[in-house]
Write a protein that holds these residues in place. Structure first.
Motif, PDB file in Angstrom:
ATOM      1  N   ILE A   1       0.928  -1.227   0.159  1.00  0.00           N
ATOM      2  CA  ILE A   1      -0.061   0.172  -0.077  1.00  0.00           C
ATOM      3  C   ILE A   1       0.824   1.486  -0.020  1.00  0.00           C
ATOM      4  N   ASP A   2       0.543   2.123  -0.841  1.00  0.00           N
ATOM      5  CA  ASP A   2       1.462   3.086  -1.108  1.00  0.00           C
ATOM      6  C   ASP A   2       0.426   4.450  -0.874  1.00  0.00           C
ATOM      7  N   VAL A   3       0.775   5.750  -0.529  1.00  0.00           N
ATOM      8  CA  VAL A   3       0.229   7.019  -0.696  1.00  0.00           C
ATOM      9  C   VAL A   3       1.025   7.720  -1.773  1.00  0.00           C
ATOM     10  N   LEU A   4       0.250   8.585  -2.725  1.00  0.00           N
ATOM     11  CA  LEU A   4       0.739   9.047  -3.702  1.00  0.00           C
ATOM     12  C   LEU A   4       0.773  10.781  -3.408  1.00  0.00           C
ATOM     13  N   ASP A   5      -0.334  11.278  -2.811  1.00  0.00           N
ATOM     14  CA  ASP A   5      -0.587  12.626  -2.591  1.00  0.00           C
ATOM     15  C   ASP A   5       0.285  13.286  -1.336  1.00  0.00           C
ATOM     16  N   LEU A   6       0.933  12.490  -0.794  1.00  0.00           N
ATOM     17  CA  LEU A   6       1.650  13.216   0.598  1.00  0.00           C
ATOM     18  C   LEU A   6       2.955  12.687   0.479  1.00  0.00           C
ATOM     19  N   GLU A   7       3.901  13.425   1.056  1.00  0.00           N
ATOM     20  CA  GLU A   7       5.312  13.173   1.177  1.00  0.00           C
ATOM     21  C   GLU A   7       5.996  13.007   2.810  1.00  0.00           C
ATOM     22  N   GLY A   8       7.032  12.600   2.704  1.00  0.00           N
ATOM     23  CA  GLY A   8       7.673  12.394   4.101  1.00  0.00           C
ATOM     24  C   GLY A   8       6.765  11.970   5.277  1.00  0.00           C
ATOM     25  N   GLU A   9       7.113  12.789   6.431  1.00  0.00           N
ATOM     26  CA  GLU A   9       6.440  12.234   7.591  1.00  0.00           C
ATOM     27  C   GLU A   9       4.806  11.972   7.549  1.00  0.00           C
ATOM     28  N   TYR A  10       4.249  12.916   6.800  1.00  0.00           N
ATOM     29  CA  TYR A  10       2.730  12.802   6.560  1.00  0.00           C
ATOM     30  C   TYR A  10       2.388  11.523   5.886  1.00  0.00           C
ATOM     31  N   LYS A  11       3.169  11.169   4.723  1.00  0.00           N
ATOM     32  CA  LYS A  11       3.053  10.053   4.053  1.00  0.00           C
ATOM     33  C   LYS A  11       3.300   8.709   4.913  1.00  0.00           C
ATOM     34  N   ASP A  12       4.261   8.723   5.429  1.00  0.00           N
ATOM     35  CA  ASP A  12       4.552   7.727   6.318  1.00  0.00           C
ATOM     36  C   ASP A  12       3.608   7.311   7.303  1.00  0.00           C
ATOM     37  N   LYS A  13       3.039   8.602   8.053  1.00  0.00           N
ATOM     38  CA  LYS A  13       2.014   8.309   9.089  1.00  0.00           C
ATOM     39  C   LYS A  13       0.918   7.426   8.428  1.00  0.00           C
ATOM     40  N   LEU A  14       0.372   7.968   7.405  1.00  0.00           N
ATOM     41  CA  LEU A  14      -0.806   7.454   6.573  1.00  0.00           C
ATOM     42  C   LEU A  14      -0.751   6.101   6.350  1.00  0.00           C
ATOM     43  N   MET A  15       0.497   5.862   5.598  1.00  0.00           N
ATOM     44  CA  MET A  15       0.548   4.550   5.111  1.00  0.00           C
ATOM     45  C   MET A  15       0.863   3.482   6.535  1.00  0.00           C
ATOM     46  N   GLY A  16       1.428   3.969   7.628  1.00  0.00           N
ATOM     47  CA  GLY A  16       1.108   3.166   8.894  1.00  0.00           C
ATOM     48  C   GLY A  16      -0.018   2.984   9.308  1.00  0.00           C
ATOM     49  N   HIS A  17      -0.965   4.049   9.137  1.00  0.00           N
ATOM     50  CA  HIS A  17      -2.431   3.693   9.847  1.00  0.00           C
ATOM     51  C   HIS A  17      -3.262   2.678   8.884  1.00  0.00           C
TER      52      HIS A  17
END
Length: 196
Positions: free
Chosen positions: A76-92
């Motif tokens: 699962i990857d998130v394309l609309d965020l970067e850095g800390e916010y991306k990692d946080k959403l992917m973890g969630h």
């Protein structure tokens, strides 16, 4: 007499070959096949992708008649965020609030029926069993399926109600007073499959 028997035998072989069902299984190309997702909430949306781990389509007389594929939930990857916010959403998304990836690292879709469609925007209607977090539900959706030169492709876009797989985090259907923290139950998928 021998010539007549040989002729009859030859005709029988040709007739049998003409009516033989040509059936084969073609593997899904995991490098070019992918699933894109969009999840929406009151204040906006997020989008990303998830990879197909393996799969195959059943082709019979030049038509796709079935198949199945396994989805790698760890991808699962998130394309609309970067850095800390991306990692946080992917973890969630990988946590027990959503897809419980640690205990359910894969999801699976098995086609149970394919019917030709008269609609202008889809060649077929697919029905199948989708398993997420160990829970299986039947889903149906329109798709565009083609077989050319022995290569099969399938494209589809549709929405799923995540709560049917007990993914209820932030759902207004189950929790009151969420306000602008509410996440809509439906999430959108765009599937693009092609065979090797």
């Amino acid at each position: 007499m021998k010539t007549k028997v040989l002729s009859i035998g030859l005709v029988a072989i040709i007739m049998a070959a003409a009516f033989t069902i040509l059936r084969k299984e073609v593997k899904v190309d995991t490098n070019s096949s992918q699933i894109a997702w969009v999840g929406e909430k009151v204040t906006g949306q997020h989008n990303g992708t998830v990879n197909i781990k393996e799969g195959a389509l059943e082709v019979e007389n030049g038509q796709v008649t079935g198949g199945s594929f396994v989805i790698d939930m760890n991808s699962i990857d998130v394309l609309d965020l970067e850095g800390e916010y991306k990692d946080k959403l992917m973890g969630h998304l990988r946590s027990d609030d959503f897809f419980s990836v640690e205990s359910h690292p894969t999801a699976k879709f098995v086609i149970t029926s394919i019917e030709k469609s008269e609609a202008t925007d889809a060649t077929h209607f697919l029905a199948g069993d989708l398993t997420i977090k160990g829970i299986t539900n039947k889903i149906t959706f329109p798709a565009n399926i083609t077989v050319e030169d022995g290569k099969a492709t399938a494209k589809a876009s549709f929405a799923l109600d995540r709560t049917k797989w007990e993914i209820r985090y932030g759902s207004g259907s189950f929790f009151d007073g969420l306000g602008d923290k509410m996440i809509y139950d439906d999430f959108k998928l765009s599937v693009n499959l092609s065979s090797l």
